[in-house]
Design a protein around this motif. Structure first.
Motif, mmCIF file in Angstrom:
data_model
loop_
_atom_site.group_PDB
_atom_site.id
_atom_site.type_symbol
_atom_site.label_atom_id
_atom_site.label_comp_id
_atom_site.label_asym_id
_atom_site.label_seq_id
_atom_site.Cartn_x
_atom_site.Cartn_y
_atom_site.Cartn_z
ATOM 1 N N ARG A 16 16.672 -47.928 12.218
ATOM 2 C CA ARG A 16 15.939 -49.078 11.689
ATOM 3 C C ARG A 16 14.432 -48.895 11.855
ATOM 4 N N VAL A 17 13.688 -49.572 11.001
ATOM 5 C CA VAL A 17 12.232 -49.409 11.012
ATOM 6 C C VAL A 17 11.559 -50.632 11.633
ATOM 7 N N THR A 18 12.058 -51.057 12.784
ATOM 8 C CA THR A 18 11.459 -52.191 13.484
ATOM 9 C C THR A 18 11.283 -51.862 14.953
ATOM 10 N N GLY A 19 10.216 -52.416 15.549
ATOM 11 C CA GLY A 19 9.965 -52.482 16.979
ATOM 12 C C GLY A 19 10.494 -51.343 17.826
ATOM 13 N N MET A 94 15.292 -49.345 29.405
ATOM 14 C CA MET A 94 14.161 -49.287 28.460
ATOM 15 C C MET A 94 14.013 -50.664 27.858
ATOM 16 N N LEU A 95 13.048 -51.438 28.364
ATOM 17 C CA LEU A 95 12.959 -52.859 28.030
ATOM 18 C C LEU A 95 11.879 -53.139 26.990
ATOM 19 N N HIS A 96 12.324 -53.705 25.882
ATOM 20 C CA HIS A 96 11.426 -54.207 24.848
ATOM 21 C C HIS A 96 11.455 -55.731 24.781
ATOM 22 N N GLN A 97 12.247 -56.350 25.643
ATOM 23 C CA GLN A 97 12.360 -57.806 25.675
ATOM 24 C C GLN A 97 12.797 -58.219 27.072
ATOM 25 N N PRO A 98 12.519 -59.445 27.477
ATOM 26 C CA PRO A 98 12.942 -59.907 28.807
ATOM 27 C C PRO A 98 14.440 -60.169 28.832
ATOM 28 N N PRO A 99 15.041 -60.306 30.018
ATOM 29 C CA PRO A 99 16.463 -60.626 30.094
ATOM 30 C C PRO A 99 16.801 -61.877 29.282
ATOM 31 N N GLY A 100 17.859 -61.767 28.503
ATOM 32 C CA GLY A 100 18.261 -62.867 27.641
ATOM 33 C C GLY A 100 17.787 -62.720 26.208
ATOM 34 N N GLY A 101 16.861 -61.790 25.974
ATOM 35 C CA GLY A 101 16.389 -61.563 24.611
ATOM 36 C C GLY A 101 15.299 -62.535 24.196
ATOM 37 N N MET A 102 14.977 -62.500 22.898
ATOM 38 C CA MET A 102 13.822 -63.223 22.388
ATOM 39 C C MET A 102 14.169 -64.285 21.348
ATOM 40 N N ASP A 103 15.163 -64.029 20.517
ATOM 41 C CA ASP A 103 15.288 -64.824 19.297
ATOM 42 C C ASP A 103 16.513 -65.738 19.230
ATOM 43 N N THR A 279 3.585 -54.426 18.346
ATOM 44 C CA THR A 279 3.152 -53.145 17.782
ATOM 45 C C THR A 279 2.231 -53.337 16.596
ATOM 46 N N VAL A 280 2.519 -54.340 15.767
ATOM 47 C CA VAL A 280 1.708 -54.515 14.562
ATOM 48 C C VAL A 280 0.289 -54.952 14.892
ATOM 49 N N TRP A 281 0.100 -55.680 15.990
ATOM 50 C CA TRP A 281 -1.269 -56.002 16.413
ATOM 51 C C TRP A 281 -2.026 -54.713 16.718
ATOM 52 N N GLY A 282 -1.377 -53.825 17.476
ATOM 53 C CA GLY A 282 -2.013 -52.556 17.794
ATOM 54 C C GLY A 282 -2.299 -51.720 16.561
ATOM 55 N N GLU A 283 -1.372 -51.724 15.606
ATOM 56 C CA GLU A 283 -1.582 -50.983 14.360
ATOM 57 C C GLU A 283 -2.768 -51.542 13.585
#
Length: 367
Positions: A16-19, A94-103, A279-283
Motif C-alpha cells: 500500500r502507498v500510505t504511511g 515498530m510503532l506508527h500509532q499508539p496502543p489502540g490505534g488511531m481511527d 509524513t505529508v507535513w514533512g514532504e
C-alpha cells in the motif's frame, strides 16, 4: 558482519502507498546495504477481534522466512498478541500509532490492552516520532525501551529495488504548473490525506468556504472512502455553492503525481487533530511549502509557529481561515515560511540514515 534475516509482520497488503507501509517499503529497499534482508509476512485483513484468530494462517509463513528477528508493525500488534509465545526469535515493535490505534474510536479501549501485551513481548520498541515516544511513556512504557526513528526526508526519490509501492491512480503530468493548480485564482492549496475524522477535512472545508471566492483553489488528494460515514459528511460540505467550483477532488494518486503537486502548489494545509508522525507535513516542508495545521499531534515537533509553519489551536476554524486568507495575498510571507520549512526539512534524516538506524536497532535487539 553476519547477514541478518528480518521478518516484518503487517496487516494486509504490504504494498500500500500510505504511511507506515511506505516506511517499511523504503526499509526493505535498503536492507541489502546493511547486510540484511527484510521480508513481509501479512496477517489477513480481518476486523478486530476476529483477526486475533488468524495465527494459524500467518505463523507458517513466518516460520518459512527463517528470520533472525520479527519486527511487529503496530497495525498488527493486537492480532499477534495471542500468538507471540510461539515465536522463537526476538521481537521488535515498530510503532506508527499508539496502543489502540488511531481511527476506530469505538474499538480503541478493547484493542489497546492487546497492543500493550504484544509490546511487552518486544525487546525494543521503535517509534516513528518524538510525539509517539512521549505518548508511549505517558501510557506507562519505559522510555529506555523506546528508540525514535522517524521517516526519511526524500519522499520524491524514485523507488529503489525492493520497494513495492503501487500506483493508486493516474500518472503525473509531465509539466504541472502553479497556474494549472491555481485555476485562475491567487494560490493553490494542497491537502494530502485520506478522508478520516482525525484529518480535519470537514473543518478545512468550513474554513475554506469563508474565503473570498477569487483567492484560492483547494486540491484534495487521498482516499475518499477510507471512512464511509465521514466521507458522506465531506461530500455534503463539498456540495455547498461556495465550494463546488473551488475544490478539486483527486482521490488517491501515485507518488510521482503527489511530488508534482507539491512542486506546483503554493500552500499545504492539513489540520489533523491527531497525527503520530505526519509524513505529508514533512514532504510539503521539504518541497518548500508553508504548512498550516492545528497545534496538535506531531506537527509542533516538526515546525514552529510563524517560523516555518502556521499552527492554530485545534478546532479554531476562524483562525485557520484567517491564516489561509493571509497566505493567499501575502507572497513574501509564503516565501519566508516556505524557505524556512525547506531548511528545517534538511535537518531531518534521509531514508538512508533512517534505514541505518533501523537495522542497527534491530541488530541490537537480536543480540
Amino acid at each position: 558482519m553476519t547477514r541478518m534475516s528480518v521478518a516484518l509482520l503487517t496487516l494486509g497488503d504490504p504494498g500500500r502507498v500510505t504511511g507506515g507501509y511506505l516506511y517499511h517499503q523504503r526499509l526493505a529497499g535498503r536492507a541489502a546495504d546493511h547486510d540484511a534482508e527484510l521480508r513481509f509476512v501479512s496477517v489477513p485483513e480481518l476486523s478486530f477481534p476476529f483477526v486475533m484468530a488468524a495465527g494459524p494462517r500467518w505463523l507458517p509463513m513466518l516460520d518459512a522466512t527463517r528470520a533472525d528477528v520479527l519486527v511487529l508493525d503496530s497495525i498488527s500488534a493486537a492480532a499477534a498478541a495471542p500468538w507471540l509465545r510461539r515465536v522463537c526469535v526476538p521481537v521488535v515493535g515498530m510503532l506508527h500509532q499508539p496502543p489502540g490505534g488511531m481511527d476506530r474510536r469505538a474499538l480503541r479501549w478493547l484493542q489497546a490492552p492487546f497492543d500493550r501485551r504484544a509490546y511487552r513481548s518486544a525487546r525494543l520498541l521503535i517509534a516513528a516520532s518524538e510525539w509517539l515516544a512521549d505518548e508511549l511513556v505517558r501510557r506507562g512504557i519505559s522510555r529506555r525501551r523506546v528508540r525514535v526513528i522517524p521517516p526519511g526526508r526524500d519522499p520524491s526519490a524514485p523507488l529503489r529495488p525492493g520497494d513495492t509501492a503501487r500506483s493508486g491512480g493516474r500518472a503525473a503530468p509531465a509539466h504541472e504548473t502553479r497556474e494549472d493548480l491555481r485555476r485562475g485564482r491567487r494560490v493553490a492549496v494542497l491537502t494530502v490525506a485520506n478522508w478520516l475524522p482525525r484529518k480535519g477535512i470537514v473543518e478545512l472545508l468550513e474554513a475554506f468556504a469563508g474565503l473570498p471566492t477569487d483567492v484560492a483553489t483547494l486540491h484534495l488528494v487521498g482516499d475518499p472512502v477510507a471512512d464511509v460515514r465521514y466521507a458522506a459528511r465531506v461530500r455534503r460540505r463539498l456540495a455547498s455553492p461556495r465550494l463546488r467550483e473551488r475544490v478539486v477532488v483527486h482521490g488517491p494518486v501515485d507518488a510521482g503525481r503527489v511530488a508534482a503537486m507539491y512542486a506546483a502548489a503554493d500552500v499545504f494545509a492539513l489540520p489533523s487533530f491527531v497525527e503520530p508522525y505526519g509524513t505529508v507535513w514533512g514532504e510539503a516542508m521539504a518541497a518548500g511549502l508553508p504548512v498550516v495545521g492545528w497545534r496538535a499531534g506531531n506537527l509542533p515537533y516538526l515546525a514552529d509557529h510563524e517560523r516555518d509553519a502556521l499552527l492554530v489551536p485545534p478546532g479554531d476554524v476562524r483562525g485557520l481561515r484567517g491564516w489561509l486568507a493571509r497566505l493567499a495575498v501575502d507572497e513574501p510571507l509564503r516565501r519566508r515560511l516556505g524557505a524556512a520549512a525547506a531548511r528545517r526539512a534538511l535537518e531531518r534524516p534521509t531514508w538512508d540514515e533512517t534505514a541505518a538506524r533501523f537495522f542497527s536497532t534491530v541488530r541490537e535487539a537480536a543480540g
